[in-house]
Enzyme design. Sequence first.
Site, PDB file in Angstrom:
ATOM      1  N   HIS A 267       0.833  -1.201   0.000  1.00 36.33           N
ATOM      2  CA  HIS A 267       0.000   0.000   0.000  1.00 36.33           C
ATOM      3  C   HIS A 267       0.869   1.253   0.000  1.00 36.33           C
ATOM      4  O   HIS A 267       0.955   1.959  -0.992  1.00 36.33           O
ATOM      5  CB  HIS A 267      -0.909  -0.057   1.228  1.00 36.33           C
ATOM      6  CG  HIS A 267      -2.039   0.911   1.227  1.00 36.33           C
ATOM      7  ND1 HIS A 267      -2.293   1.779   0.198  1.00 36.33           N
ATOM      8  CD2 HIS A 267      -3.003   1.153   2.151  1.00 36.33           C
ATOM      9  CE1 HIS A 267      -3.361   2.506   0.487  1.00 36.33           C
ATOM     10  NE2 HIS A 267      -3.805   2.144   1.663  1.00 36.33           N
ATOM     11  N   HIS A 306      -1.370   0.471 -12.136  1.00 34.80           N
ATOM     12  CA  HIS A 306      -2.277   0.728 -11.009  1.00 34.80           C
ATOM     13  C   HIS A 306      -3.512  -0.132 -11.178  1.00 34.80           C
ATOM     14  O   HIS A 306      -3.951  -0.361 -12.308  1.00 34.80           O
ATOM     15  CB  HIS A 306      -2.670   2.220 -10.988  1.00 34.80           C
ATOM     16  CG  HIS A 306      -3.260   2.665  -9.701  1.00 34.80           C
ATOM     17  ND1 HIS A 306      -4.585   2.485  -9.396  1.00 34.80           N
ATOM     18  CD2 HIS A 306      -2.701   3.271  -8.629  1.00 34.80           C
ATOM     19  CE1 HIS A 306      -4.812   2.969  -8.189  1.00 34.80           C
ATOM     20  NE2 HIS A 306      -3.689   3.450  -7.693  1.00 34.80           N
ATOM     21  N   ASP A 362       3.488   7.118  -7.138  1.00 37.98           N
ATOM     22  CA  ASP A 362       4.743   6.823  -6.450  1.00 37.98           C
ATOM     23  C   ASP A 362       5.983   6.970  -7.323  1.00 37.98           C
ATOM     24  O   ASP A 362       7.096   6.885  -6.822  1.00 37.98           O
ATOM     25  CB  ASP A 362       4.699   5.379  -5.903  1.00 37.98           C
ATOM     26  CG  ASP A 362       3.798   5.283  -4.700  1.00 37.98           C
ATOM     27  OD1 ASP A 362       3.794   6.235  -3.912  1.00 37.98           O
ATOM     28  OD2 ASP A 362       3.089   4.273  -4.561  1.00 37.98           O
TER      29      ASP A 362
END
Length: 429
Positions: A267, A306, A362
């Site tokens: 996560h 994703h 990220d």
Amino acid sequence: MTDSLTVRDNRTGAEYEIPITDGTIKAADLGQIKLNDDEPGLATYDPGFVNTASCRSSITYIDGDKGILEYRGYPIEQLAEKSNFLEVAYLLIHGELPTKEQYENWVHEITFHTFVHENVKGFMQGFRYDAHPMGMLMASVGALSTFYPESRHIEDPDNRHIQIVRMIAKMPTLGAWSFRHAQGKPYIYPDNELSYAENFLSMLFKMSESKYAADPRIAKALDVLFILHADHEQNCSTNAVRSVGSSQVDPYSAVAAGIGALYGPLHGGANEAVLKMLRRIGTKDNIPAFIEGVKNGEERLMGFGHRVYKNYDPRAKIIKKACDDVFEVTGVNPLLEVAQELEKIALEDEYFVKRRLYPNVDFYSGLIYEALEFPPEMFTVLFAIGRTPGWLAQWLELTQDKEQKIARPKQIYTGARTLDFVPAEERWA
Ligand code: ACO
């Protein structure tokens, strides 16, 4: 067109009509489909909730195919550019943008609840010298429920409000103290004359100077990063907050559960993995060989792909811009060049195009955090501070949702049945 689903059970030949609402069927409606009255009805099996809606929510909208993210209907791009974190927090919690007076009261309330009870400090000082800051944050947020025992009265709107204010206000204090702890540096008290992000930077980095003056470009970049992380609908940590909150526990305990979920590498930890990957690649010349390895299935291109976004993650675009602002102050992180080239090559490569793999939030955030001199363990703490208003907005929505029940999934039992217990002394004889 009829908004219903006709289901034929081929075991019995019976047909059932199940209503469709908002593109979903009620899982409980499947319960009527059964072989006979003695059996439980049909259920769905969905580990990880990949195709199950757990709630109705009016907080965050995501269209993964188009790369759209909106908080309460406002596009993330506009909020990141024109708003600030506390205004966005107000929007998430209250559902609407504040009037001038509401905004000023809100900022005042948050600013004047940043201090924590001295015993919290003593409690945090009891951690080992090398304690992970996420473990410290999770424990200290949970501990706040003992300092505010009235927080268990979640049916009282005024009570809910004050706990929400306290949590958004105190999270940077607890996060910064977790950071200082590992460095053996004294904890710095909040400075109520500073903005939310400036105060956080002061508690992180202040030494002997009488006042810490953050570079406004750094404070702004941090504020934008908080906005980008503020909510992301029913992700793992938000689901944890809702699941624990559904037992009607106080919000500190529910948010502590969310922090626990975020702590996990699947996560909150991907940006650290991106940094490691970039460091390993080292220079632009090594990119083609690395990409070949990814295409041959040897490893993944971290920071790409994703579960929801099958397009450029809208947050990644904004972070790219924040990189420029931060590097103007700190000097360019040499890994940025490698990241940009890697992105360029990947976006043109058929392997990534075909699978709709784009940079996610990220891909660039770790580069910024590293330039700001955060150790990787702190990356997730930054995420948690930003996500707090989202967790609380979702918790608040849950407490007022009449359709919600205590979270209690079904299981498919695969173990033994009706064994006869033989006492230990007989089994071991
Ligand atoms: N690099 C290379 N190939 C990839 C990548 C990647 N980063 N991501 C997906 N793929 C490939 C898979 O190998 C698969 O290929 P195949 O069809 O030939 O088998 C295909 O794309 C689909 O991948 P899935 O794993 O089924 O996609 P899923 O939606 O389950 O995974 C995930 C999403 C976990 C984010 C994945 O893309 C990934 O591992 N990315 C790298 C880690 C990362 O950046 N995580 C951060 C996510 S953002 C966040 O959590 C805040």
